[in-house]
Design an enzyme around this catalytic site. Structure first.
Site, PDB file in Angstrom:
ATOM      1  CB  SER A 187      -0.924   0.015   1.234  1.00  0.00           C
ATOM      2  OG  SER A 187      -0.157   0.020   2.431  1.00  0.00           O
ATOM      3  N   GLY A 233       5.076   0.038  -3.494  1.00  0.00           N
ATOM      4  CA  GLY A 233       4.144  -1.060  -3.700  1.00  0.00           C
ATOM      5  C   GLY A 233       3.082  -0.706  -4.718  1.00  0.00           C
ATOM      6  CE1 TYR A 264      13.992   2.719   6.369  1.00  0.00           C
ATOM      7  CE2 TYR A 264      15.704   3.878   5.137  1.00  0.00           C
ATOM      8  CZ  TYR A 264      14.527   3.150   5.163  1.00  0.00           C
ATOM      9  OH  TYR A 264      13.885   2.851   3.983  1.00  0.00           O
ATOM     10  CB  THR A 269      18.750   7.375  -5.612  1.00  0.00           C
ATOM     11  OG1 THR A 269      18.364   7.772  -6.931  1.00  0.00           O
ATOM     12  CG2 THR A 269      19.848   6.342  -5.712  1.00  0.00           C
ATOM     13  CE  LYS A 329       7.559  22.954   4.547  1.00  0.00           C
ATOM     14  NZ  LYS A 329       8.953  22.929   5.074  1.00  0.00           N
ATOM     15  CG  ASP A 384      21.447  22.098   3.661  1.00  0.00           C
ATOM     16  OD1 ASP A 384      20.268  22.406   3.454  1.00  0.00           O
ATOM     17  OD2 ASP A 384      22.379  22.911   3.616  1.00  0.00           O
TER      18      ASP A 384
END
Length: 360
Positions: free
Chosen positions: A54, A58, A182, A210, A233, A316
């Site tokens: 989902s 996927g 992670y 990437t 945003k 950054d």
């Protein structure tokens, strides 16, 4: 118009692997391993189980399989979500594999988030993803799954490294501190794949996309990756008539890859790529752009005319993550990626059309 190679059934047969492919991980060829591989990979019904079905990737795999003619006659594709099973739980993982009895697995499920969420909860991202990955790979092995293609991330590469990065550099140093939990969990999939190959002859491999973006991504500014966070945003700022504030200077550079392109390549990897060592799936170095460039493309795609501010009190992150796709080009020289500007426009259009149901 975007052009790409259509991966038709005749171009992409499932191979009846009876010989171990040569790879950097092939240290020994034990007769018992070869015999086991032959018994595991005989022709028969193909049932592909996609974990994380989902999520953005996927949904991309589902799109290219179901809508672009990549699904073959007689194949069964199962797309799992967290509603079907909590893969952090071994019992639930075993139950869902027992239910669907997959012959192949595309493993996309993961606990993911934006850069600042990772910085706050590195331990949780490590522990959850270790459990998910170990449960999926162990259960795949226990149930005789022929091939598993797992999804890594470009953040696994060392922070201090020469550019461009290639597949041989994954373990050459520590990843960036911002998402070390992670990153290490994802790196260990590569180690596990090597172990399953050397000990059992299993054909478990992985891909490294990437900076993927596209429809069905998470567009929440606190949880999304950079491209989708910026889309969310910017659209909100347009609706409210306020400026857009971008975290950081905008100078960091990234290789942004459309999810549908990655979906097409994942299907190709499942069917054609024989190495155990990972392969990078990405646009080329020539397509690397800055965050500032991406913001301007998003503003154009959404027709945002307001002010754009850069909050330099925020990090950054890594300034570059330039990766080499020389290996992909050797294997698949004719694949054409969607230009980033076109991909951004398509994603923005999808987001606006699906705003009420999108993850924001």
């Amino acid at each position: 118009m975007t052009s790409f190679v259509c991966l038709t059934g005749s171009q992409l047969p499932y191979k009846n692997h009876t010989v171990l492919a040569i790879s950097v991980y092939q240290l020994k060829e034990q007769p018992a391993q070869i015999e086991k591989m032959e018994s595991d990979t005989k022709a028969g019904p193909v049932r592909v189980l996609v974990t994380g079905g989902s999520g953005m990737l996927g949904k991309a795999v589902e799109h290219v399989v179901m809508n672009e003619g990549l699904k073959r006659e007689g194949e069964e594709w199962i797309f799992l979500s967290s509603k079907d099973a909590d893969l952090r739980d071994l019992g639930q993982t075993k139950a869902v594999f027992e239910k669907h009895r997959p012959t192949h697995v595309i493993h996309l499920a993961a606990k993911v988030g934006g850069i600042y969420e990772h910085m706050r909860d590195n331990l949780l991202f490590l522990s959850d993803n270790l459990r998910i990955n170990d449960n999926v790979l162990q259960t795949a092995h226990d149930t005789g799954v022929t091939k598993v293609v797992s999804c890594l991330s470009s953040c696994i590469f060392p922070d201090k490294i020469t550019y461009p990065i290639d597949e041989t550099m994954i373990h050459n140093g520590l990843p960036h501190d911002s998402n070390f939990g992670y990153s290490h969990a994802k790196r260990l999939i590569d180690i596990q794949n090597r172990g399953y190959f050397e000990q059992y002859g299993r054909r478990y491999t992985s891909v490294i996309p990437t900076n993927v973006f596209g429809p069905h991504d998470n567009f929440n500014k606190d949880k999304a990756h950079v491209m989708s966070a910026l889309i969310g945003k910017t659209y909100k700022a347009k609706m409210e008539g306020t400026p857009v504030t971008v975290c950081g200077t905008g100078a960091a550079r990234r290789l942004f890859t459309l999810s549908w392109d990655v979906g097409r390549l994942i299907v190709w990897v499942l069917r054609e790529y024989d190495e155990i060592q990972p392969i990078i799936l990405s646009v080329g170095e020539e397509d690397e752009i800055s965050i500032k460039d991406a913001v301007e493309m998003i503003a154009e795609a959404l027709d945002f005319k307001g002010e754009i501010k850069y909050d330099t009190s925020f990090s950054d992150g890594q300034l570059r993550k330039t990766t080499s796709i020389a290996k992909l080009r050797r294997y698949h020289p004719d694949f054409t990626f969607t230009p980033v500007k076109e991909g951004i426009k398509m994603t923005c259009d999808w987001f606006v059309a699906n705003y009420n149901s999108a993850r924001i």
